[in-house]
Write a protein that holds these residues in place. Structure first.
Motif, mmCIF file in Angstrom:
data_model
loop_
_atom_site.group_PDB
_atom_site.id
_atom_site.type_symbol
_atom_site.label_atom_id
_atom_site.label_comp_id
_atom_site.label_asym_id
_atom_site.label_seq_id
_atom_site.Cartn_x
_atom_site.Cartn_y
_atom_site.Cartn_z
ATOM 1 N N MET A 187 0.852 -1.187 0.000
ATOM 2 C CA MET A 187 0.000 0.000 0.000
ATOM 3 C C MET A 187 0.889 1.239 0.000
ATOM 4 S SD MET A 187 -3.213 0.928 2.516
ATOM 5 C CE MET A 187 -2.371 0.472 4.039
ATOM 6 N N TYR A 188 0.522 2.210 -0.817
ATOM 7 C CA TYR A 188 1.243 3.481 -0.869
ATOM 8 C C TYR A 188 1.081 4.178 0.474
ATOM 9 C CZ TYR A 188 2.291 8.314 -2.226
ATOM 10 O OH TYR A 188 2.795 9.589 -2.298
ATOM 11 N N MET A 189 2.200 4.480 1.140
ATOM 12 C CA MET A 189 2.171 4.938 2.526
ATOM 13 C C MET A 189 2.947 6.241 2.733
ATOM 14 S SD MET A 189 0.465 2.704 4.437
ATOM 15 C CE MET A 189 1.147 2.970 6.066
ATOM 16 N N PRO A 190 2.401 7.390 2.327
ATOM 17 C CA PRO A 190 3.063 8.648 2.681
ATOM 18 C C PRO A 190 3.162 8.784 4.198
ATOM 19 C CG PRO A 190 1.355 8.997 1.034
ATOM 20 C CD PRO A 190 1.194 7.594 1.526
ATOM 21 N N LYS A 191 4.249 9.336 4.661
ATOM 22 C CA LYS A 191 4.480 9.446 6.102
ATOM 23 C C LYS A 191 3.340 10.177 6.807
ATOM 24 C CE LYS A 191 6.849 9.218 9.953
ATOM 25 N NZ LYS A 191 7.012 7.933 10.678
ATOM 26 N N ILE A 192 2.825 11.213 6.173
ATOM 27 C CA ILE A 192 1.792 12.030 6.807
ATOM 28 C C ILE A 192 0.505 11.244 7.047
ATOM 29 C CG2 ILE A 192 0.792 12.923 4.656
ATOM 30 C CD1 ILE A 192 0.544 15.638 6.053
ATOM 31 N N ASN A 193 0.282 10.191 6.260
ATOM 32 C CA ASN A 193 -0.935 9.386 6.377
ATOM 33 C C ASN A 193 -0.735 8.092 7.143
ATOM 34 O OD1 ASN A 193 -1.455 10.305 2.981
ATOM 35 N ND2 ASN A 193 -2.450 11.250 4.734
ATOM 36 N N THR A 194 0.479 7.837 7.620
ATOM 37 C CA THR A 194 0.761 6.575 8.286
ATOM 38 C C THR A 194 0.213 6.567 9.702
ATOM 39 O OG1 THR A 194 2.767 6.249 6.974
ATOM 40 C CG2 THR A 194 2.591 4.991 9.008
ATOM 41 N N LEU A 195 -0.530 5.528 10.013
ATOM 42 C CA LEU A 195 -1.087 5.348 11.354
ATOM 43 C C LEU A 195 -0.179 4.386 12.106
ATOM 44 C CD1 LEU A 195 -3.434 5.888 13.310
ATOM 45 C CD2 LEU A 195 -4.657 3.983 12.247
ATOM 46 N N GLU A 196 0.425 4.852 13.198
ATOM 47 C CA GLU A 196 1.429 4.065 13.903
ATOM 48 C C GLU A 196 1.000 3.593 15.280
ATOM 49 O OE1 GLU A 196 4.759 6.719 13.832
ATOM 50 O OE2 GLU A 196 5.418 6.026 11.842
ATOM 51 N N ASP A 197 -0.032 4.175 15.834
ATOM 52 C CA ASP A 197 -0.485 3.813 17.178
ATOM 53 C C ASP A 197 -1.127 2.429 17.138
ATOM 54 O OD1 ASP A 197 -2.004 3.497 19.574
ATOM 55 O OD2 ASP A 197 -1.980 5.663 19.868
ATOM 56 N N ILE A 198 -0.471 1.427 17.725
ATOM 57 C CA ILE A 198 -0.950 0.051 17.647
ATOM 58 C C ILE A 198 -2.301 -0.101 18.330
ATOM 59 C CG2 ILE A 198 0.287 -0.679 19.714
ATOM 60 C CD1 ILE A 198 -0.395 -2.768 16.517
ATOM 61 N N THR A 199 -2.561 0.679 19.357
ATOM 62 C CA THR A 199 -3.868 0.618 20.022
ATOM 63 C C THR A 199 -4.973 1.034 19.065
ATOM 64 O OG1 THR A 199 -2.863 1.095 22.175
ATOM 65 C CG2 THR A 199 -5.235 1.445 21.968
ATOM 66 N N ASP A 200 -4.733 2.100 18.301
ATOM 67 C CA ASP A 200 -5.703 2.551 17.303
ATOM 68 C C ASP A 200 -5.873 1.514 16.202
ATOM 69 O OD1 ASP A 200 -6.029 4.839 18.735
ATOM 70 O OD2 ASP A 200 -5.017 6.162 17.307
ATOM 71 N N ILE A 201 -4.782 0.909 15.790
ATOM 72 C CA ILE A 201 -4.835 -0.091 14.720
ATOM 73 C C ILE A 201 -5.655 -1.304 15.154
ATOM 74 C CG2 ILE A 201 -3.458 -1.704 13.338
ATOM 75 C CD1 ILE A 201 -1.195 0.439 13.457
ATOM 76 N N LEU A 202 -5.394 -1.790 16.357
ATOM 77 C CA LEU A 202 -6.127 -2.950 16.857
ATOM 78 C C LEU A 202 -7.611 -2.627 17.012
ATOM 79 C CD1 LEU A 202 -3.659 -4.399 19.535
ATOM 80 C CD2 LEU A 202 -4.049 -5.186 17.190
ATOM 81 N N ALA A 203 -7.915 -1.418 17.456
ATOM 82 C CA ALA A 203 -9.312 -1.007 17.584
ATOM 83 C C ALA A 203 -9.996 -0.946 16.220
ATOM 84 C CB ALA A 203 -9.402 0.349 18.285
ATOM 85 N N PHE A 204 -9.259 -0.491 15.222
ATOM 86 C CA PHE A 204 -9.811 -0.383 13.871
ATOM 87 C C PHE A 204 -10.142 -1.750 13.298
ATOM 88 C CE2 PHE A 204 -9.597 -0.085 9.271
ATOM 89 C CZ PHE A 204 -10.326 1.060 8.998
#
Length: 204
Positions: free
Chosen positions: A1-18
């Protein structure tokens, strides 16, 4: 996936919730030299240090026949919306699309033990309809055995997570606020949902 730094989601808690919230994902693998995918509910163990995913497909679905040992891709995505340039302050602007998505790579193995298969299915029932799980426990064993023999259950050991939140981070706060209000005014439920995420992340 194209991943510009500004759009990268790094918080694992947020990722797991998503991925827990939008758990109806796509399991992608190679079968007979072709990329194929199955849309299926996918569970996680919610362990940020050793993340594992669990899912199942129908026995009649040929995807499982060559999947053992592969590195598969699992895609989670849901809120997305068209963004009109009328929300921007500059006349010279173009439309775009905002969205959130998580791509997870992992090594897949097939679960063969009856207790492993049963555990995945029980967790699935409890997540989506705990009332049905109570009913399931009372159903005849021969019926439950037939149902479980009609599926193939997987465990995916996660090797990489790519999480993206394209939420107009490159715009001014005024423009972001305009977009949020525009999305909230929409009659499309997913637009309002995306507006909530935009509002949250613009204030981080």
């Amino acid at each position: 996936m194209y991943m510009p730094k500004i759009n990268t989601l790094e918080d694992i808690t947020d990722i797991l919730a998503f991925i827990d919230r939008f758990s109806f994902g796509i399991l992608i693998s190679i079968n007979q030299n072709r990329v194929i995918g199955t849309h299926i509910p996918i569970l996680s163990n919610k362990d940020p240090n050793k993340l594992k995913l669990h899912t199942h497909i129908a026995l009649a679905n040929n995807q499982w026949k060559e999947i053992k040992g592969q590195e598969v891709l699992v895609i989670f995505t849901e809120p997305h919306a068209y963004i009109s340039p009328t929300n921007y302050l500059k006349e010279e602007s173009v439309p775009t699309w905002n969205y959130m998505a998580v791509h997870i790579y992992g090594n897949v193995s097939i679960l063969h033990e009856a207790n492993q298969i049963s555990d995945v299915m029980q967790r699935t029932m409890i997540k989506y309809e705990p009332e049905y799980y109570e009913k399931w426990l009372k159903l005849p064993d021969d019926f439950k055995d037939r149902m479980l023999k009609g599926i193939v259950t997987f465990e995916i050991d996660v090797t990489e997570i790519q999480a993206k939140a394209k939420l107009s981070q490159n715009k001014t706060q005024k423009e972001i606020d305009n977009i949020i209000e525009d999305l909230k005014d929409s009659q499309i439920p997913s637009y309002s949902l995306l507006a909530g995420y935009m509002d949250r992340y613009s204030k981080k």
